[in-house]
Design a protein around this motif. Structure first.
Motif, PDB file in Angstrom:
ATOM      1  N   ASN A   1      34.737  91.879  42.518  1.00  6.26           N
ATOM      2  CA  ASN A   1      33.564  91.137  42.987  1.00  6.26           C
ATOM      3  C   ASN A   1      32.949  91.778  44.223  1.00  6.26           C
ATOM      4  O   ASN A   1      31.721  91.843  44.346  1.00  6.26           O
ATOM      5  CB  ASN A   1      33.934  89.680  43.263  1.00  6.26           C
ATOM      6  CG  ASN A   1      34.220  88.908  41.995  1.00  6.26           C
ATOM      7  OD1 ASN A   1      33.744  89.255  40.918  1.00  6.26           O
ATOM      8  ND2 ASN A   1      35.006  87.858  42.110  1.00  6.26           N
TER       9      ASN A   1
ATOM     10  N   MET B   1      25.014  95.418  44.356  1.00  8.66           N
ATOM     11  CA  MET B   1      23.839  94.563  44.493  1.00  8.66           C
ATOM     12  C   MET B   1      23.111  94.873  45.803  1.00  8.66           C
ATOM     13  O   MET B   1      21.876  94.906  45.835  1.00  8.66           O
ATOM     14  CB  MET B   1      24.242  93.090  44.428  1.00  8.66           C
ATOM     15  CG  MET B   1      24.721  92.649  43.054  1.00  8.66           C
ATOM     16  SD  MET B   1      25.424  90.977  43.044  1.00  8.66           S
ATOM     17  CE  MET B   1      23.922  89.974  43.176  1.00  8.66           C
TER      18      MET B   1
ATOM     19  N   THR C   1      20.627  85.527  46.862  1.00  7.35           N
ATOM     20  CA  THR C   1      21.337  85.833  45.620  1.00  7.35           C
ATOM     21  C   THR C   1      22.668  86.499  45.914  1.00  7.35           C
ATOM     22  O   THR C   1      23.702  86.139  45.338  1.00  7.35           O
ATOM     23  CB  THR C   1      20.471  86.728  44.712  1.00  7.35           C
ATOM     24  OG1 THR C   1      19.268  86.017  44.379  1.00  7.35           O
ATOM     25  CG2 THR C   1      21.202  87.112  43.435  1.00  7.35           C
TER      26      THR C   1
ATOM     27  N   ALA D   1      26.225  84.619  45.397  1.00  7.78           N
ATOM     28  CA  ALA D   1      27.233  85.178  44.493  1.00  7.78           C
ATOM     29  C   ALA D   1      28.559  85.365  45.223  1.00  7.78           C
ATOM     30  O   ALA D   1      29.618  85.015  44.694  1.00  7.78           O
ATOM     31  CB  ALA D   1      26.748  86.513  43.920  1.00  7.78           C
TER      32      ALA D   1
ATOM     33  N   TRP E   1      31.827  83.360  43.994  1.00  8.29           N
ATOM     34  CA  TRP E   1      32.944  84.149  43.469  1.00  8.29           C
ATOM     35  C   TRP E   1      34.178  84.063  44.351  1.00  8.29           C
ATOM     36  O   TRP E   1      35.212  84.655  44.046  1.00  8.29           O
ATOM     37  CB  TRP E   1      32.544  85.615  43.311  1.00  8.29           C
ATOM     38  CG  TRP E   1      31.465  85.858  42.305  1.00  8.29           C
ATOM     39  CD1 TRP E   1      31.077  85.040  41.281  1.00  8.29           C
ATOM     40  CD2 TRP E   1      30.625  87.005  42.225  1.00  8.29           C
ATOM     41  NE1 TRP E   1      30.052  85.621  40.580  1.00  8.29           N
ATOM     42  CE2 TRP E   1      29.751  86.821  41.134  1.00  8.29           C
ATOM     43  CE3 TRP E   1      30.520  88.172  42.969  1.00  8.29           C
ATOM     44  CZ2 TRP E   1      28.800  87.765  40.765  1.00  8.29           C
ATOM     45  CZ3 TRP E   1      29.576  89.120  42.608  1.00  8.29           C
ATOM     46  CH2 TRP E   1      28.724  88.915  41.510  1.00  8.29           C
TER      47      TRP E   1
ATOM     48  N   GLU F   1      29.301  92.626  33.061  1.00  6.77           N
ATOM     49  CA  GLU F   1      29.248  91.742  34.227  1.00  6.77           C
ATOM     50  C   GLU F   1      28.440  92.375  35.357  1.00  6.77           C
ATOM     51  O   GLU F   1      27.706  91.691  36.066  1.00  6.77           O
ATOM     52  CB  GLU F   1      30.657  91.420  34.708  1.00  6.77           C
ATOM     53  CG  GLU F   1      31.439  90.567  33.727  1.00  6.77           C
ATOM     54  CD  GLU F   1      32.878  90.414  34.132  1.00  6.77           C
ATOM     55  OE1 GLU F   1      33.121  89.809  35.194  1.00  6.77           O
ATOM     56  OE2 GLU F   1      33.748  90.903  33.385  1.00  6.77           O
TER      57      GLU F   1
ATOM     58  N   ALA G   1      24.874  90.861  36.973  1.00  7.84           N
ATOM     59  CA  ALA G   1      24.653  90.653  38.411  1.00  7.84           C
ATOM     60  C   ALA G   1      23.425  91.435  38.885  1.00  7.84           C
ATOM     61  O   ALA G   1      22.616  90.922  39.665  1.00  7.84           O
ATOM     62  CB  ALA G   1      25.883  91.068  39.204  1.00  7.84           C
TER      63      ALA G   1
END
Length: 111
Positions: free
Chosen positions: A11, A18, A35, A39, A43, A77, A81
């Motif tokens: 993560n 990101m 965002t 996240a 997470w 995944e 994201a």
């Protein structure tokens, strides 16, 4: 200090990616910040890791490079994201589109 789990590591690396994507157009907006931090919190990323990311979000530190080898194990995944981040500000910048395409190549099987 608690040890990071493999899921925490993954993560955190997604969040780093990101961050890089958010900064790819030379600026970061409030929706992208929301965002990324949303996240991170949803997470369960440890606060120490979030603090490091916040410095890069604020521009007081360079965005850290993600571990692409780790991300390659779960590309769906990662793309989910990345797409969520791009959609967060309601516009796709050319630099974001270019980085997303580079990411698709980097994470594709066989690399």
């Amino acid at each position: 200090m608690a040890r990071l789990t493999p899921e925490d590591h993954f993560n955190t690396e997604v969040l780093k990616l990101m961050l890089q994507l958010a900064w790819s157009d030379g600026q970061i907006d409030v929706q992208e910040v929301g965002t990324i931090l949303g996240a991170a919190h949803s997470w369960g990323v440890p606060e120490l890791e979030i603090a490091t990311l916040k410095k890069a979000l604020e521009g007081s530190a360079s965005p850290p490079a993600p571990d692409l080898a780790l991300l390659r194990d779960r590309p769906d995944e990662v793309f989910e994201a990345a797409r969520a981040l791009i959609a967060s500000d309601g516009r796709l910048q050319a630099a974001e589109a270019e980085m997303l395409e580079e990411l698709r190549v980097i994470l594709s099987p066989g690399r």
